[in-house]
Design an enzyme around this catalytic site. Structure first.
Site, mmCIF file in Angstrom:
data_model
loop_
_atom_site.group_PDB
_atom_site.id
_atom_site.type_symbol
_atom_site.label_atom_id
_atom_site.label_comp_id
_atom_site.label_asym_id
_atom_site.label_seq_id
_atom_site.Cartn_x
_atom_site.Cartn_y
_atom_site.Cartn_z
ATOM 1 N N HIS A 62 22.074 0.612 0.511
ATOM 2 C CA HIS A 62 23.235 -0.271 0.680
ATOM 3 C C HIS A 62 23.204 -1.342 -0.398
ATOM 4 O O HIS A 62 22.247 -1.424 -1.189
ATOM 5 C CB HIS A 62 23.281 -0.876 2.084
ATOM 6 C CG HIS A 62 22.151 -1.804 2.415
ATOM 7 N ND1 HIS A 62 20.832 -1.389 2.507
ATOM 8 C CD2 HIS A 62 22.124 -3.138 2.692
ATOM 9 C CE1 HIS A 62 20.072 -2.404 2.829
ATOM 10 N NE2 HIS A 62 20.823 -3.485 2.936
ATOM 11 N N HIS A 64 23.085 -4.723 -0.441
ATOM 12 C CA HIS A 64 22.437 -6.026 -0.400
ATOM 13 C C HIS A 64 21.421 -6.069 -1.531
ATOM 14 O O HIS A 64 20.715 -5.091 -1.796
ATOM 15 C CB HIS A 64 21.774 -6.272 0.957
ATOM 16 C CG HIS A 64 22.753 -6.683 2.010
ATOM 17 N ND1 HIS A 64 22.555 -6.472 3.364
ATOM 18 C CD2 HIS A 64 23.964 -7.309 1.903
ATOM 19 C CE1 HIS A 64 23.589 -6.951 4.040
ATOM 20 N NE2 HIS A 64 24.456 -7.460 3.179
ATOM 21 N N ASP A 66 18.504 -7.134 -2.236
ATOM 22 C CA ASP A 66 17.085 -6.808 -2.153
ATOM 23 C C ASP A 66 16.837 -5.299 -2.145
ATOM 24 O O ASP A 66 15.679 -4.867 -2.142
ATOM 25 C CB ASP A 66 16.444 -7.460 -0.925
ATOM 26 C CG ASP A 66 17.151 -7.143 0.381
ATOM 27 O OD1 ASP A 66 18.386 -7.099 0.391
ATOM 28 O OD2 ASP A 66 16.457 -6.927 1.398
#
Length: 317
Positions: A62, A64, A66
């Site tokens: 995904h 995000h 990080d």
């Protein structure tokens, strides 16, 4: 055939002094599969003497940061070092646009073909296949579109008992025996019974990567009897409500899912930076599922037929 997982990063949201954001390298045979690519992944690859040019596929769960902020840098290094082998990139909608803008404004024309496969993160479906494995997406329940990945070895061939093989068998018939077929003549009459000249094949191995998600029991059909399961464990169970609110899971919840799915071994990761000592998270999981370990940087988990072997990667000097 080699089947091993190397942990490059295990921190959630932000890196800490001794933990990097999520990144893993799954080696199956002679193929390197990179799973997520948090900030600093290429530095981790160098630290542990892993040749990034051997990576054939990259999977991003995904968007995000990080889980993918290390990707532009890694691709740029591959380019600067003259990679020519095509690289397959699997990720959610938007990733291709992000990379295109990055390379557009840096004036970068990659020396290799970057083949992008846009994923539907809401369904369980096959996204990759070669002669050895298949890869499927696993829908997660997160704040933005997110999926995990299930890697499975294809059924392995049945070993032939050479001293029991009739001399008249052709190469094609030997291949058929390895597939588990009996050998018949043109009229359909049995010539060789498979069970008499072959042995049971070695068990096919599997690895499931469950990225950021709330506790999701409906994953069970996809995870049942998996050899090695990685599941995020951002929080201890005392913060179960916060975990649900932030679309994450606890170590105990990860263990509950592993126990229900009857997996062989559970790996915990994606730890909140609030936990300097991860021992309480591990103990929390062990109380529910004894075959649990921490997915911390430098660990190698080899999936063997009868056991999961844990080793340590050697750092570059």
């Amino acid at each position: 055939m080699e089947f091993e997982l190397r942990i490059l990063g295990s921190s959630s949201a932000t890196p800490s002094a001794n933990r990097h954001p999520t990144a893993q390298l799954l080696t199956i045979g002679n193929q390197h599969h990179l799973i997520d690519c948090g900030e600093g992944t290429q530095m981790q690859l160098m630290r542990y003497k892993i040749k990034h040019q051997r990576i054939c596929n990259i999977y991003i769960s995904h968007l995000h940061g990080d889980h993918y902020f290390g990707l532009p840098g890694l691709l740029s290094t591959m380019h600067l070092q003259g990679r020519h082998t095509p690289l397959h990139l699997f990720g959610p909608p938007g990733l291709s646009e992000i990379l295109s803008l990055q390379f557009k404004y840096s004036g970068t024309n990659l020396t290799f073909d970057l083949v992008f496969h846009e994923l539907d993160t809401t369904v369980y479906q096959q996204i990759f296949e070669d002669k050895d494995i298949t890869v499927h997406t696993i829908p997660m329940e997160h704040r933005i579109p997110c999926c995990g990945f299930l890697f499975r070895e294809k059924p392995r061939p049945r070993p032939l008992i050479k001293e029991k093989l009739p001399a008249f068998l052709t190469h094609a018939q030997l291949v058929a025996l390895k597939r588990g077929e009996d050998i018949t003549d043109a009229d359909g009459s049995l010539l060789v019974l498979n069970a008499e000249v072959t042995l049971e094949p070695k068990k096919s191995r599997s690895y499931a990567f469950c990225s950021d998600s709330r506790f999701k029991p409906d994953l069970l059909p996809h995870l049942r009897h998996v050899d090695l399961l990685y599941h995020e464990a951002t929080f201890a169970d005392e913060l179960r409500e916060r975990a649900s609110y932030t679309y994450h899971s606890t170590a105990a919840q990860a263990a509950e899912l592993a126990a229900a799915a009857q997996v062989r071994h559970l790996l915990l990761g994606h730890f909140s930076v609030r936990y300097k000592d991860l021992t309480p998270l591990l103990h929390e999981a062990l109380d529910v599922f004894p075959q649990s370990s921490l997915a911390v940087e430098g660990n190698i988990f080899q999936v063997e037929e009868k056991e999961i072997v844990q080793l340590q990667m050697q750092k570059a000097e």
